[in-house]
Design a protein around this motif. Sequence first.
Motif, PDB file in Angstrom:
ATOM      1  N   ASP A 151      64.029  -6.157  -2.198  1.00  0.00           N
ATOM      2  CA  ASP A 151      64.149  -6.572  -3.494  1.00  0.00           C
ATOM      3  C   ASP A 151      63.623  -7.945  -3.663  1.00  0.00           C
ATOM      4  O   ASP A 151      63.000  -8.331  -4.604  1.00  0.00           O
ATOM      5  CB  ASP A 151      65.794  -6.543  -3.962  1.00  0.00           C
ATOM      6  N   ASP A 152      63.780  -8.722  -2.689  1.00  0.00           N
ATOM      7  CA  ASP A 152      63.281 -10.221  -2.793  1.00  0.00           C
ATOM      8  C   ASP A 152      62.700 -10.343  -1.483  1.00  0.00           C
ATOM      9  O   ASP A 152      62.837  -9.928  -0.383  1.00  0.00           O
ATOM     10  CB  ASP A 152      64.514 -11.031  -2.984  1.00  0.00           C
ATOM     11  N   LEU A 153      61.706 -11.352  -1.569  1.00  0.00           N
ATOM     12  CA  LEU A 153      61.025 -12.040  -0.408  1.00  0.00           C
ATOM     13  C   LEU A 153      61.344 -13.529  -0.292  1.00  0.00           C
ATOM     14  O   LEU A 153      61.216 -14.280  -1.249  1.00  0.00           O
ATOM     15  CB  LEU A 153      59.258 -12.025  -0.891  1.00  0.00           C
ATOM     16  N   LEU A 154      61.762 -13.849   1.190  1.00  0.00           N
ATOM     17  CA  LEU A 154      62.067 -15.152   1.347  1.00  0.00           C
ATOM     18  C   LEU A 154      60.995 -15.727   2.356  1.00  0.00           C
ATOM     19  O   LEU A 154      60.812 -15.253   3.289  1.00  0.00           O
ATOM     20  CB  LEU A 154      63.414 -15.234   1.952  1.00  0.00           C
ATOM     21  N   LEU A 155      60.337 -17.027   1.975  1.00  0.00           N
ATOM     22  CA  LEU A 155      59.323 -17.464   2.866  1.00  0.00           C
ATOM     23  C   LEU A 155      59.310 -18.881   3.031  1.00  0.00           C
ATOM     24  O   LEU A 155      60.323 -19.719   2.093  1.00  0.00           O
ATOM     25  CB  LEU A 155      57.875 -16.958   2.121  1.00  0.00           C
ATOM     26  N   GLY A 156      58.599 -19.578   3.511  1.00  0.00           N
ATOM     27  CA  GLY A 156      58.400 -21.094   3.918  1.00  0.00           C
ATOM     28  C   GLY A 156      56.982 -21.419   4.060  1.00  0.00           C
ATOM     29  O   GLY A 156      56.224 -21.191   3.304  1.00  0.00           O
ATOM     30  N   HIS A 157      56.462 -22.290   4.883  1.00  0.00           N
ATOM     31  CA  HIS A 157      55.277 -22.663   5.217  1.00  0.00           C
ATOM     32  C   HIS A 157      54.581 -23.772   4.299  1.00  0.00           C
ATOM     33  O   HIS A 157      54.062 -24.477   4.955  1.00  0.00           O
ATOM     34  CB  HIS A 157      54.518 -21.173   5.116  1.00  0.00           C
ATOM     35  N   THR A 158      54.946 -23.686   3.004  1.00  0.00           N
ATOM     36  CA  THR A 158      54.240 -24.482   2.065  1.00  0.00           C
ATOM     37  C   THR A 158      55.098 -26.000   2.177  1.00  0.00           C
ATOM     38  O   THR A 158      54.372 -27.118   1.657  1.00  0.00           O
ATOM     39  CB  THR A 158      54.061 -24.191   0.900  1.00  0.00           C
ATOM     40  N   HIS A 159      56.193 -25.913   2.562  1.00  0.00           N
ATOM     41  CA  HIS A 159      57.085 -27.343   2.422  1.00  0.00           C
ATOM     42  C   HIS A 159      57.360 -27.538   0.901  1.00  0.00           C
ATOM     43  O   HIS A 159      57.613 -28.676   0.819  1.00  0.00           O
ATOM     44  CB  HIS A 159      56.682 -28.437   3.271  1.00  0.00           C
ATOM     45  N   VAL A 160      57.243 -26.790   0.030  1.00  0.00           N
ATOM     46  CA  VAL A 160      57.513 -27.029  -1.123  1.00  0.00           C
ATOM     47  C   VAL A 160      58.469 -25.790  -1.750  1.00  0.00           C
ATOM     48  O   VAL A 160      57.990 -24.512  -1.846  1.00  0.00           O
ATOM     49  CB  VAL A 160      56.086 -26.836  -1.949  1.00  0.00           C
ATOM     50  N   PRO A 161      59.421 -26.200  -2.440  1.00  0.00           N
ATOM     51  CA  PRO A 161      60.399 -25.382  -2.941  1.00  0.00           C
ATOM     52  C   PRO A 161      59.801 -24.468  -4.151  1.00  0.00           C
ATOM     53  O   PRO A 161      59.109 -25.208  -5.005  1.00  0.00           O
ATOM     54  CB  PRO A 161      61.630 -26.226  -3.647  1.00  0.00           C
TER      55      PRO A 161
END
Length: 232
Positions: A151-161
């Motif tokens: 259903d949803d995708l959770l990610l990081g890497h950019t350091h931007v909310p």
Amino acid sequence: MLIALISDIHSNLEALEAVWDEVKDADAFLCMGDLVGYGASPNEVVEFVRKQMERRTFLCVRGNHDNAIAFGADWSFNPYARQAVRWHQRVMTVENLEFLRRLPVRQLFTDDTGRSYLLIHGSPRAPLDEYLFPWLPESEFRAVLSYVRQDDLLLGHTHVPMLKVIEGRRIINPGSVGQPRDGDWRASYALMDTETGEVTFHRVEYDVEESARKIIEAGLPRFLADRLFEGL
């Protein structure tokens, strides 16, 4: 159910402890990678996370800095990041390096309502390396979601909310705990309330002077300390 979302701690123990004080009563904790890199407390951060994973519902995926430090894959890094990678490899314990090697690139999670999530550091197309910035066109996010069955995708890497909602599906980035890059130096995290379906973003002050002091005393590039004050 209250779910805490964190990412990109980057060996910043002071920031992690400040965030933990605010989220410790959550029911589950999902981390989108980069426990280490840049900062001066890698062993302490990894050991903190390892301890919580033994006690709580705490999932974590491997980020590109985790990967570079664990496997020596730093060829695409800038000189500051590469110097930090090699410092980490010298000071981290064998046990903590092995923990990083065992972190999965992808993780799945299902909440108490049956909603499903894919955890990844970068994107489904390039799990460790692709940056999905909030200002990209909607067509880019639609394309990314075509790779995701959950259903949803959770990610990081950019350091931007970031929160993107496309036909009821969400792409969420909680920002960076240890090295924000959106102009706000405070540690960033997000909370999901499964009862209301609400996602909220939060910032918390931490002892940034101590984090910076440790970086300088470790002999890491001063740039890595100075940027903590600017959130860049």
